[in-house]
Design a protein around this motif. Structure first.
Motif, PDB file in Angstrom:
ATOM      1  N   LEU A 273      51.270  39.647  38.302  1.00 13.51           N
ATOM      2  CA  LEU A 273      49.951  39.542  38.308  1.00 13.51           C
ATOM      3  C   LEU A 273      49.406  39.160  36.739  1.00 13.51           C
TER       4      LEU A 273
ATOM      5  N   LEU B 216      44.390  32.019  34.899  1.00  9.91           N
ATOM      6  CA  LEU B 216      42.954  32.023  35.129  1.00  9.91           C
ATOM      7  C   LEU B 216      42.367  32.268  33.989  1.00  9.91           C
TER       8      LEU B 216
ATOM      9  N   TRP C   3      43.256  31.493  46.314  1.00  9.99           N
ATOM     10  CA  TRP C   3      44.745  31.421  45.722  1.00  9.99           C
ATOM     11  C   TRP C   3      44.666  32.715  45.037  1.00  9.99           C
ATOM     12  N   ARG C   4      43.541  33.270  44.180  1.00 12.79           N
ATOM     13  CA  ARG C   4      43.468  34.245  43.507  1.00 12.79           C
ATOM     14  C   ARG C   4      43.558  35.505  44.484  1.00 12.79           C
ATOM     15  N   GLN C   5      42.720  35.405  45.448  1.00 15.90           N
ATOM     16  CA  GLN C   5      42.347  36.497  46.144  1.00 15.90           C
ATOM     17  C   GLN C   5      43.554  36.742  47.206  1.00 15.90           C
TER      18      GLN C   5
ATOM     19  N   PRO D 149      51.466  33.371  45.293  1.00 12.58           N
ATOM     20  CA  PRO D 149      50.837  34.401  46.326  1.00 12.58           C
ATOM     21  C   PRO D 149      51.440  34.672  47.253  1.00 12.58           C
TER      22      PRO D 149
ATOM     23  N   ASP E  24      44.982  39.906  45.379  1.00  9.45           N
ATOM     24  CA  ASP E  24      44.203  40.764  45.020  1.00  9.45           C
ATOM     25  C   ASP E  24      44.439  42.052  46.115  1.00  9.45           C
TER      26      ASP E  24
ATOM     27  N   ILE F 147      40.892  27.812  44.233  1.00 14.20           N
ATOM     28  CA  ILE F 147      41.185  28.850  43.055  1.00 14.20           C
ATOM     29  C   ILE F 147      40.794  30.370  43.666  1.00 14.20           C
ATOM     30  N   ALA F 148      39.796  30.322  44.309  1.00 16.60           N
ATOM     31  CA  ALA F 148      39.295  31.799  44.606  1.00 16.60           C
ATOM     32  C   ALA F 148      40.303  32.181  45.582  1.00 16.60           C
TER      33      ALA F 148
ATOM     34  N   ARG G 117      49.420  35.490  36.544  1.00 10.73           N
ATOM     35  CA  ARG G 117      48.153  35.001  37.340  1.00 10.73           C
ATOM     36  C   ARG G 117      46.979  35.069  36.455  1.00 10.73           C
ATOM     37  N   ASP G 118      47.005  36.250  35.714  1.00  9.75           N
ATOM     38  CA  ASP G 118      45.658  36.435  35.325  1.00  9.75           C
ATOM     39  C   ASP G 118      45.601  35.601  33.828  1.00  9.75           C
TER      40      ASP G 118
END
Length: 165
Positions: free
Chosen positions: A134, A141, A160-162, A71, A165, A157-158, A137-138
């Protein structure tokens, strides 16, 4: 340079039983490390470049270290600022320095072992680099949703992902 996470068929495709995560002792790194440990025999993490077709990285430790730093690296690159991903584990001991002056990004590989990158610097399109990062990352996930669906919605996790974004 090429970075990729490939998942071989899981044998068996059983769910990971997640443990309880204590906010005083754990953070998103705990979840990442647990999943990377579980994936060690069923996934393949690939980094290539700087004169080496396949770096000696593994899923259990090196992918976890990579994902932990992802991130911050993505955010910096999008702001056109320098970023670093340090693969510090014994055996790999390499640092990737990302220097994005514009639409191209110079990536310098620094080795702390006898191995020497050749070339030491590779250049990539910044959009292609973002897409490559990404994609890791994807894929992570997607595997997390398959193996630990109860964890994929975890606030850590949300977040980390956001952050990417």
């Amino acid at each position: 340079m090429h970075i990729e996470l490939r998942v071989r068929p899981l044998l068996p495709a059983a769910e990971l039983s997640p443990r309880l995560y204590d906010p005083d002792d754990d953070d998103v790194r705990s979840i990442v490390m647990d999943l990377c440990g579980a994936l060690d025999e069923s996934a393949d993490f690939l980094i290539a470049g700087f004169g080496q077709a396949r770096w000696p990285v593994d899923v259990r430790t090196d992918l976890a270290v990579f994902l932990e730093q992802l991130p911050d690296a993505v955010q910096a690159l999008r702001a056109r600022q320098a970023a670093v991903i340090d693969l510090y584990e014994q055996g790999i001991e390499r640092t990737l320095e990302f220097l994005p002056p514009g639409d191209r990004c110079a990536v310098r590989c620094i080795s702390r072992t006898d191995w020497a990158p050749d070339p030491e610097v590779e250049e990539l399109d910044i959009t292609a680099l973002d897409d490559m990062l990404l994609a890791v990352r994807d894929e992570f996930l997607k595997v997390l949703a398959q193996l630990a669906p109860s964890v994929v919605g975890h606030p850590w996790i949300a977040g980390w992902r956001q952050a990417m974004d």
